[in-house]
Design an enzyme around this catalytic site. Sequence first.
Site, PDB file in Angstrom:
ATOM      1  N   GLU A  33       0.005 -21.148  -2.285  1.00  0.00           N
ATOM      2  CA  GLU A  33       0.691 -19.880  -2.540  1.00  0.00           C
ATOM      3  C   GLU A  33       1.491 -19.947  -3.826  1.00  0.00           C
ATOM      4  O   GLU A  33       2.213 -20.916  -4.068  1.00  0.00           O
ATOM      5  CB  GLU A  33       1.617 -19.580  -1.354  1.00  0.00           C
ATOM      6  CG  GLU A  33       1.700 -18.125  -1.004  1.00  0.00           C
ATOM      7  CD  GLU A  33       0.377 -17.554  -0.486  1.00  0.00           C
ATOM      8  OE1 GLU A  33      -0.238 -16.766  -1.249  1.00  0.00           O
ATOM      9  OE2 GLU A  33      -0.018 -17.870   0.642  1.00  0.00           O
ATOM     10  N   THR A  35       0.389 -20.348  -6.709  1.00  0.00           N
ATOM     11  CA  THR A  35      -0.147 -21.356  -7.630  1.00  0.00           C
ATOM     12  C   THR A  35      -1.128 -20.729  -8.625  1.00  0.00           C
ATOM     13  O   THR A  35      -1.473 -21.357  -9.615  1.00  0.00           O
ATOM     14  CB  THR A  35      -0.922 -22.436  -6.851  1.00  0.00           C
ATOM     15  OG1 THR A  35      -1.830 -21.780  -5.977  1.00  0.00           O
ATOM     16  CG2 THR A  35       0.017 -23.313  -6.036  1.00  0.00           C
ATOM     17  N   GLY A 121      -1.734  -2.232   1.479  1.00  0.00           N
ATOM     18  CA  GLY A 121      -0.411  -2.743   1.133  1.00  0.00           C
ATOM     19  C   GLY A 121       0.121  -3.778   2.109  1.00  0.00           C
ATOM     20  O   GLY A 121       1.316  -4.069   2.115  1.00  0.00           O
ATOM     21  N   SER A 125      -5.071  -7.658   0.427  1.00  0.00           N
ATOM     22  CA  SER A 125      -5.763  -7.345  -0.815  1.00  0.00           C
ATOM     23  C   SER A 125      -6.782  -6.223  -0.692  1.00  0.00           C
ATOM     24  O   SER A 125      -7.944  -6.354  -1.103  1.00  0.00           O
ATOM     25  CB  SER A 125      -6.399  -8.589  -1.439  1.00  0.00           C
ATOM     26  OG  SER A 125      -6.418  -8.412  -2.832  1.00  0.00           O
ATOM     27  N   ASP A 171      -7.695 -13.208  -5.723  1.00  0.00           N
ATOM     28  CA  ASP A 171      -8.135 -12.149  -4.819  1.00  0.00           C
ATOM     29  C   ASP A 171      -9.524 -11.647  -5.174  1.00  0.00           C
ATOM     30  O   ASP A 171     -10.420 -11.563  -4.334  1.00  0.00           O
ATOM     31  CB  ASP A 171      -7.157 -10.963  -4.858  1.00  0.00           C
ATOM     32  CG  ASP A 171      -5.784 -11.357  -4.369  1.00  0.00           C
ATOM     33  OD1 ASP A 171      -5.630 -12.484  -3.851  1.00  0.00           O
ATOM     34  OD2 ASP A 171      -4.854 -10.540  -4.521  1.00  0.00           O
ATOM     35  N   TYR A 220       9.919 -10.954  -6.690  1.00  0.00           N
ATOM     36  CA  TYR A 220       8.612 -11.495  -7.072  1.00  0.00           C
ATOM     37  C   TYR A 220       8.587 -11.725  -8.591  1.00  0.00           C
ATOM     38  O   TYR A 220       8.177 -12.779  -9.069  1.00  0.00           O
ATOM     39  CB  TYR A 220       7.498 -10.535  -6.642  1.00  0.00           C
ATOM     40  CG  TYR A 220       6.108 -11.058  -6.907  1.00  0.00           C
ATOM     41  CD1 TYR A 220       5.513 -11.963  -6.036  1.00  0.00           C
ATOM     42  CD2 TYR A 220       5.392 -10.660  -8.045  1.00  0.00           C
ATOM     43  CE1 TYR A 220       4.242 -12.465  -6.288  1.00  0.00           C
ATOM     44  CE2 TYR A 220       4.120 -11.148  -8.298  1.00  0.00           C
ATOM     45  CZ  TYR A 220       3.550 -12.042  -7.415  1.00  0.00           C
ATOM     46  OH  TYR A 220       2.292 -12.545  -7.671  1.00  0.00           O
TER      47      TYR A 220
HETATM   48  P1  ADP Z   1      -2.806  -4.767  -0.989  1.00  0.00           P
HETATM   49  O1  ADP Z   1      -3.756  -5.211  -2.048  1.00  0.00           O
HETATM   50  O2  ADP Z   1      -1.965  -5.851  -0.444  1.00  0.00           O
HETATM   51  O3  ADP Z   1      -3.468  -3.991   0.116  1.00  0.00           O
HETATM   52  P2  ADP Z   1      -1.795  -3.204  -3.179  1.00  0.00           P
HETATM   53  O4  ADP Z   1      -0.551  -2.421  -3.354  1.00  0.00           O
HETATM   54  O5  ADP Z   1      -2.125  -4.257  -4.152  1.00  0.00           O
HETATM   55  O6  ADP Z   1      -1.777  -3.776  -1.678  1.00  0.00           O
HETATM   56  O7  ADP Z   1      -3.036  -2.214  -3.156  1.00  0.00           O
HETATM   57  C1  ADP Z   1      -3.041  -1.080  -2.318  1.00  0.00           C
HETATM   58  C2  ADP Z   1      -3.508   0.125  -3.106  1.00  0.00           C
HETATM   59  O8  ADP Z   1      -4.927   0.049  -3.355  1.00  0.00           O
HETATM   60  C3  ADP Z   1      -3.333   1.423  -2.346  1.00  0.00           C
HETATM   61  O9  ADP Z   1      -2.006   1.900  -2.477  1.00  0.00           O
HETATM   62  C4  ADP Z   1      -4.350   2.302  -3.064  1.00  0.00           C
HETATM   63  O10 ADP Z   1      -3.827   2.774  -4.284  1.00  0.00           O
HETATM   64  C5  ADP Z   1      -5.484   1.343  -3.372  1.00  0.00           C
HETATM   65  N1  ADP Z   1      -6.501   1.426  -2.286  1.00  0.00           N
HETATM   66  C6  ADP Z   1      -6.808   0.483  -1.369  1.00  0.00           C
HETATM   67  N2  ADP Z   1      -7.778   0.902  -0.532  1.00  0.00           N
HETATM   68  C7  ADP Z   1      -8.103   2.156  -0.926  1.00  0.00           C
HETATM   69  C8  ADP Z   1      -9.054   3.146  -0.457  1.00  0.00           C
HETATM   70  N3  ADP Z   1      -9.865   2.910   0.582  1.00  0.00           N
HETATM   71  N4  ADP Z   1      -9.089   4.327  -1.122  1.00  0.00           N
HETATM   72  C9  ADP Z   1      -8.300   4.551  -2.188  1.00  0.00           C
HETATM   73  N5  ADP Z   1      -7.401   3.672  -2.663  1.00  0.00           N
HETATM   74  C10 ADP Z   1      -7.298   2.487  -2.048  1.00  0.00           C
HETATM   75 MG    MG Z   2      -3.208  -6.005  -3.935  1.00  0.00          MG
END
Ligand code: ADP
Ligand code: MG
Length: 389
Positions: A33, A35, A121, A125, A171, A220
């Site tokens: 983590e 890294t 979120g 990922s 990722d 972060y």
């Molecule tokens: P994580 O990668 O941990 O889920 P992030 O904040 O990096 O969180 O990414 C989430 C973002 O990715 C969402 O807020 C959206 O903008 C985009 N996203 C993810 N899945 C979708 C989807 N199925 N349709 C549209 N946007 C998406």
């Molecule tokens: Mg993300």
Amino acid sequence: MTVTNDAQRAHGDRFGQPGRLFRAPARVNLIGEHTDYTGGLVMPMAIGFHTVAVISPREDDRLMFYSENYKEETVVDPAALDSGRRGHWSDYPAGVAWSLRKEGLRFGGFNLTLSGDVPLGAGLSSSASVEVAVAMAIQSLSGSELSLEKMATLCRRAENEYVGAKSGIMDQFVVAGAVAHRAMMLDTRSLKFDLLPLPEDVRVVIANSMVKHAVATGEYGNRRDEVEAGQEVLRRELGRELLRDATLADLEACRQKMSPESFARCKHIITENARVLAAREALLKADMKRFGELMAEAHASFRDDFAASCEEVDQLVAIALRQPGCIGARITGGGFGGCTVNVVKTSAAEAFVASARREYAQATGIEADCFICEPEDGALALAKKGGAA
Ligand code: ADP
Ligand code: MG
């Protein structure tokens, strides 16, 4: 599979034409983590949540994006791609189009539908999952074939430079390149990787603490700054280009030249890289007891040296470790909340989830979301096996 059907149907309903379908999974990091932005080692695997992208060409040159998750359609004029992000979910797919075009891929207008069951979120990922599914879709339209390294690098560029989120290569690389039944040890500097067997009699349980402390975003950034400051001292004093190249003895030799915070953060990263290598050995020997010990050490290092855990997550880890059949548990992801990753005997996994949820709710009043996972195929393997219709 319902996301696949949902995506096909949504695409047909909206755009009145069928499309080609691509799937990309989510991921969890078993160990390694913080890294990946100093050229270090990580050990993620893909999990059974997916984002589906369905694509079909348009007569004009517009890029139409529809997300079934947001029930929203948006249009991007290709000429506007260079003006960058809009602060909208479509930045992710538009960023990929921008990055692929910058690389020289040629494609005309298209309709693209996204639908996913990845929790957004939550640290699993969904962003890389969207990026890789979209990259697969656009590359098919342009008739090119990107290597795993190229695909991961171009998707990362979309996230770093277009969306504006700092992230390493892990990722996108694992989401594209994972293989079922295997964890992936990735060297984020050379992009060389090993696929390592995870025994069939264990499962990976992801438990979401459901907290994300408000300090997370700022802290972060602070952690990255502290790490980079320490790395800079090691570079200047000892010529170690990346933290990856430094030993604990090197760090000790530079202790007086950096802040106590930088020292502790760098110590976490140096010891974490060693733990990833040891975890690789443990998997090769099917020594899960050792793997579990390394997870415990990784959690302690994340909490004490990296100072990025929190009370709820520490409780969730402690609860997990008390359960029968739990081999190892630690925080995963950026920190200050988010998910834990737990390695649990398959036969005990259901009971683990029930009692960990109950005990966590008793301790904190919070209901944790838990997912029982095993290593799944990445987007390239899925496409090869006919994941793309
Ligand atoms: P994580 O990668 O941990 O889920 P992030 O904040 O990096 O969180 O990414 C989430 C973002 O990715 C969402 O807020 C959206 O903008 C985009 N996203 C993810 N899945 C979708 C989807 N199925 N349709 C549209 N946007 C998406
Ligand atoms: Mg993300």
